[in-house]
Design a protein around this motif. Structure first.
Motif, short mmCIF file in Angstrom:
data_model
loop_
_atom_site.label_atom_id
_atom_site.label_comp_id
_atom_site.label_asym_id
_atom_site.label_seq_id
_atom_site.Cartn_x
_atom_site.Cartn_y
_atom_site.Cartn_z
N THR A 1 42.86 46.79 36.44
CA THR A 1 43.75 47.89 36.82
C THR A 1 43.72 49.07 35.84
O THR A 1 43.79 50.23 36.24
CB THR A 1 45.20 47.38 37.01
OG1 THR A 1 46.01 48.45 37.45
CG2 THR A 1 45.78 46.81 35.72
N THR B 1 49.53 45.26 36.58
CA THR B 1 48.84 45.44 37.86
C THR B 1 49.87 45.63 38.96
O THR B 1 49.67 46.42 39.89
CB THR B 1 47.96 44.21 38.17
OG1 THR B 1 47.08 43.97 37.07
CG2 THR B 1 47.15 44.43 39.43
N THR C 1 45.50 39.59 39.51
CA THR C 1 46.36 39.72 38.34
C THR C 1 45.52 39.52 37.09
O THR C 1 44.69 38.62 37.03
CB THR C 1 47.51 38.69 38.38
OG1 THR C 1 46.95 37.40 38.63
CG2 THR C 1 48.48 39.01 39.50
N SER C 2 45.73 40.35 36.07
CA SER C 2 44.82 40.43 34.92
C SER C 2 44.84 39.21 34.03
O SER C 2 43.88 38.94 33.33
CB SER C 2 45.15 41.66 34.07
OG SER C 2 46.47 41.58 33.55
#
Length: 473
Positions: free
Chosen positions: A177, A276, A132-133
């Motif tokens: 992503t 994402t 996860t970003s």
């Protein structure tokens, strides 16, 4: 697409045709065992691209990690997920002698194989695992299926009109992503990737950009902040046809500045919103609306649907949300997205990789916003609310007001019942005016705020603020 079409041009001028790329992918893929797990330290280089594509072609599920992460974090991923294959950097030092053996040289790096071949159970639809970003350290992984990846890739190609003539330059990490979606969509379309790890602040980036005449440029909000400071808006690139933005809400002033620039120079400027968990994209603002709908992130991507559901967190959000959006509080809620690109769910341990599609095409984004005339506007995150003496404050909205009305780049968060306002390169008189104005804006007393002055707030590889970096007594 012809086999001799150029797929990738590296920053040192090496060209890979689609035929050459396919041959390299097959060579590396021949060493991989299907239905296994890999960890790839992704860098903007040929090693990463070849290994990533080889994994996809052989039904090996790759965990994509940023090349620059700490060696200790890499070790934690290896321990937790026990991958059969690892693409490492020569700079990465950890004891691999007993755990892994050298398998094959990819381009300039080596792919290693675990000496302990423990069978892993992976769901048949699982294709890719992304972090996860917004997190640092070891984070939960987003489980992405082949259908998710293909659906989002096709959708992006459709609304951006990507074809074989495009030349997209890499401005973002391929482990992220958004950066990965640029690679996927352009290779899917038979276009060319201008592959560089250089920063837009480096002269060599722009030399590469101009020499090979990049037709598209992508960036997060911070990218566009830097482009403005660099003087991009005073330059002209006749070959540039498209500029895209995602990875967070672009400030309205930058939208209008770059939108005006794009219209003047015949460039399609497309703002996008995604996560994402949606394999990259949820919505896009068509280029013809760039100046007409300031603050909007547009309409759902082809094949997707967006709706707003009531959110209890918004009911008590106070005057900040209303001031920012100038719409009734009842119009604001959680953004919910539906589409084939919605990921299968999360993984937090090896056993989770066996799970099926938990989301079933429906994503509760955790973002708040509203829809006006069919166009989506984002107001913040549900988790980005502070509760100070019983009053809820939308921290994202507060930050945007400070940026817009006080001209201070900033980041806000809650700490010990106070709001910490991290101010970048602010003058004393600006902060003085801010400290006098915020109590009226929020309904809180002055002692509820603490101001931190910094030259630049720390950001992650995607350009997002790192968050609680300035704890105070």
């Amino acid at each position: 697409m012809r086999e001799d079409s150029v797929a990738v041009i590296t920053e040192v001028g090496v060209r890979y045709t689609y035929q050459q790329l396919e041959a390299e992918v097959k060579r590396v893929g021949a060493n991989l065992q299907e239905c296994s797990l890999a960890v790839i330290l992704m860098k903007n280089d040929m090693d990463s691209i070849i290994c990533y594509l080889a994994c996809l072609s052989r039904k090996v599920v790759p965990i994509l990690l940023n090349y620059g992460i700490h060696v200790g974090t890499v070790q934690m991923y290896l321990s937790k997920y026990q991958p059969q294959y690892v693409l490492l950097s020569s700079k990465l030092k950890f004891d691999s002698q007993n755990s892994f053996r050298t398998l094959v040289k990819v381009d300039s790096r080596w792919l290693l194989e675990s000496r302990d071949r423990k069978p892993v159970k992976l769901h048949k639809d699982l294709c890719l695992l992304l972090t996860t970003s917004g997190t640092s350290g070891i984070s939960k992984l987003v489980r992405i299926s082949k259908e998710n990846l293909l659906s989002n890739t096709k959708s992006i190609c459709e609304y951006l009109g990507i074809n074989e003539s495009e030349r997209a330059i890499t401005t973002l990490p391929l482990s992220y992503t958004y950066g990965l979606s640029v690679l996927n969509t352009h290779l899917y379309s038979g276009a060319t990737i201008l592959l560089t790890s250089k920063s837009i602040l480096q002269k060599s980036f722009w030399q590469f950009f101009e020499k090979y005449q990049a037709t598209s440029l992508s960036g997060v909000p911070y990218t566009y902040e830097l482009l403005e400071k660099k003087g991009f808006l005073h330059q002209n690139f006749p070959f540039l046809k498209c500029m895209t933005q995602a990875g967070g809400k672009l400030p309205v002033d930058l939208q209008l500045k770059f939108g005006g620039y794009a219209c003047k120079h015949g460039i399609n400027m497309v703002l996008m919103y995604g996560q994402t968990e949606a394999t990259a994209r949820i919505s896009y603002l068509p280029p013809e609306d760039i100046l007409k709908r300031p603050g909007s992130v547009g309409i759902a991507i082809p094949g997707g649907k967006i709706r707003i559901v009531p959110c209890q967190e918004m009911v008590q959000s106070g005057p900040i949300t209303k001031q920012l959006n100038q719409v009734g509080k009842q119009d604001i809620g959680e953004i919910v997205y539906e589409g084939d690109n919605v990921s299968m769910g999360y993984a937090e341990c090896l056993e989770d990789l066996e799970m099926g599609n938990q989301n079933r095409g429906l994503l509760y984004t955790g973002d708040t916003g509203y829809i006006k005339d069919g166009y989506l506007y984002i107001t913040g995150r549900i988790a980005r609310f502070a509760k100070i003496y019983g009053r809820r404050i939308n921290l994202q909205a507060l930050s945007e007001i400070i940026d817009r009305e006080y001209q201070i780049k900033n980041y806000c968060y809650e700490y010990q019942n106070k709001i910490i306002v991290v101010c970048e390169n602010a003058k004393k008189e600006q902060i003085q005016r801010l400290s006098e104005g915020l109590p009226d804006n929020t309904g809180l007393t002055a002692h509820c705020f603490i101001y931190k002055e910094v030259k630049e707030s720390p950001r992650n590889f995607a350009g997002k603020h790192m968050g609680r970096m300035y704890e105070t007594d």
